[in-house]
Motif scaffolding. Sequence first.
Motif, PDB file in Angstrom:
ATOM      1  N   UNK A   1       0.826  -1.207   0.000  1.00  0.00           N
ATOM      2  CA  UNK A   1       0.000   0.000   0.000  1.00  0.00           C
ATOM      3  C   UNK A   1       0.859   1.256   0.000  1.00  0.00           C
ATOM      4  N   UNK A   2       1.992   1.190   0.693  1.00  0.00           N
ATOM      5  CA  UNK A   2       2.929   2.318   0.694  1.00  0.00           C
ATOM      6  C   UNK A   2       3.577   2.441  -0.679  1.00  0.00           C
TER       7      UNK A   2
ATOM      8  N   UNK B   1       0.854  20.229   9.203  1.00  0.00           N
ATOM      9  CA  UNK B   1       1.329  18.851   9.277  1.00  0.00           C
ATOM     10  C   UNK B   1       1.525  18.318   7.858  1.00  0.00           C
ATOM     11  N   UNK B   2       2.499  17.406   7.719  1.00  0.00           N
ATOM     12  CA  UNK B   2       2.783  16.870   6.389  1.00  0.00           C
ATOM     13  C   UNK B   2       3.419  15.494   6.491  1.00  0.00           C
ATOM     14  N   UNK B   3       3.270  14.748   5.425  1.00  0.00           N
ATOM     15  CA  UNK B   3       3.976  13.481   5.254  1.00  0.00           C
ATOM     16  C   UNK B   3       4.625  13.508   3.877  1.00  0.00           C
TER      17      UNK B   3
ATOM     18  N   UNK C   1       8.953  10.980   6.030  1.00  0.00           N
ATOM     19  CA  UNK C   1       9.216  12.112   6.912  1.00  0.00           C
ATOM     20  C   UNK C   1       7.872  12.651   7.390  1.00  0.00           C
ATOM     21  N   UNK C   2       7.580  12.434   8.667  1.00  0.00           N
ATOM     22  CA  UNK C   2       6.333  12.891   9.267  1.00  0.00           C
ATOM     23  C   UNK C   2       6.646  14.221   9.941  1.00  0.00           C
ATOM     24  N   UNK C   3       6.135  15.295   9.384  1.00  0.00           N
ATOM     25  CA  UNK C   3       6.585  16.627   9.773  1.00  0.00           C
ATOM     26  C   UNK C   3       5.436  17.459  10.326  1.00  0.00           C
TER      27      UNK C   3
ATOM     28  N   UNK D   1      -2.988   7.682   7.310  1.00  0.00           N
ATOM     29  CA  UNK D   1      -2.426   7.427   8.642  1.00  0.00           C
ATOM     30  C   UNK D   1      -1.538   6.193   8.647  1.00  0.00           C
ATOM     31  N   UNK D   2      -1.817   5.250   7.751  1.00  0.00           N
ATOM     32  CA  UNK D   2      -0.974   4.049   7.669  1.00  0.00           C
ATOM     33  C   UNK D   2       0.467   4.415   7.320  1.00  0.00           C
ATOM     34  N   UNK D   3       0.655   5.500   6.590  1.00  0.00           N
ATOM     35  CA  UNK D   3       1.995   5.937   6.226  1.00  0.00           C
ATOM     36  C   UNK D   3       2.767   6.450   7.430  1.00  0.00           C
TER      37      UNK D   3
END
Length: 411
Positions: free
Chosen positions: A195-196, A213-215, A228-230, A267-269
């Motif tokens: 999935x990713x 917020x960002x991914x 990168x979860x920012x 959210x899975x990421x």
Amino acid sequence: MTNSTPRICVVGGGPAGLTCARVLQGHGIEVTVYDADDSVDSRDPGGTLDLHADSGQIALADAGLLDAFMARARPEGQAKTRRDHHGTVLAEFTPGPGDEAAPEIDRGRLRRLLFDHLRPGTVRWGHRLVRATRTVHGGHRLEFADGTTVEADLVIGADGAWSKVRPLVSDATPRHLGVCFLDARFDEVDSRHPEVAGIVGAGHMFSNDNDGRAVILQRNGDGVVRGYIAFRAAPDWHVGAGVDLTDRESIRSHLTREFGHWSAVMRALIVRNDGDYVPRSFQALPAPLTWEHVPGVTLIGDAAHLMAPFGGHGANLAMLDGAELAHAVSRASGPDPATGLDEAVTRYESDMFARSGDLAVSSNEALLQFFATTDVPDLPPDPEQEHRDYLARAEAYRQERARRADERTDS
């Protein structure tokens, strides 16, 4: 300094320092590189880089390594997808056949490529610089953590954000840009995290909301995706949030709450990564940064113009800095070798300030805009136009170089 062999030391064995050393050696100039790492691959060097036709690729061509780079690079990695926080695709870009304006390469592979093409013994690993001071003879002394010292006629600071060489020319220090992130990774992504793999594709995926917020996901080599979860936060955000940065589940619980309004797919990421999260933050030097020239020392790369990574200019400028400085040193001339070397470095600095200043400002502004807490959409740049611009600027850069070379020949 003797009449023909200035003692040149580069501090920092990243892309900037290694490129500089390679081009210097191509001109027949001796150089020694000192780096704190135990070896070329003793630590995680970070994610992937896109090397631009108008900067990083020019530096590699100067180093005689452009073909070797292209053999290792991933042109397909130039692909980009922009999604909202629900997963809806907002924009997509797929590079066409033959598009090599900004192909990707893992940082570790680039570092290994450069290192393998230096003369044996050029890099002295395990040398962490503690202090750099000016000597009474006009050179500089480098003091390392293991107690060894060396003196040099020219010290080139390629030692990154927290450079120990920079204080010789400037009191500037990096400032926090108000954004922190957690570095995560997905291994064997195509089989273990399909999935990713589907969301990130062959290149990059960017997603953000209007709450700062960002991914960001990046396809690396060897079946790895780095994420990168920012988010907008102070460097000590975890203290107030009650998060234990050494506890993966503590971090995941916090992220599940903070990103609770994102779709389940997105959210899975954030919470299905392999291994631990690595906390990091975005830093930048004041921009544009300049200084009054100091004889016998200069800076390249992040040591000179640390900037936000938006636009991917940092590593590209760093490598071009290294190549251009090496060319300048090779052209040093005059009856007094020390004066000729100093004048060459001064010219390099003037050109470097002009080349990096506006890009540093725009990169920092782009990051802040991307993480702005506003309902006004942050529109992504047009990758096709960016690639055309890279190629056009590359041709203009080569023409300007040729013009300067003709002027030097005529004089």
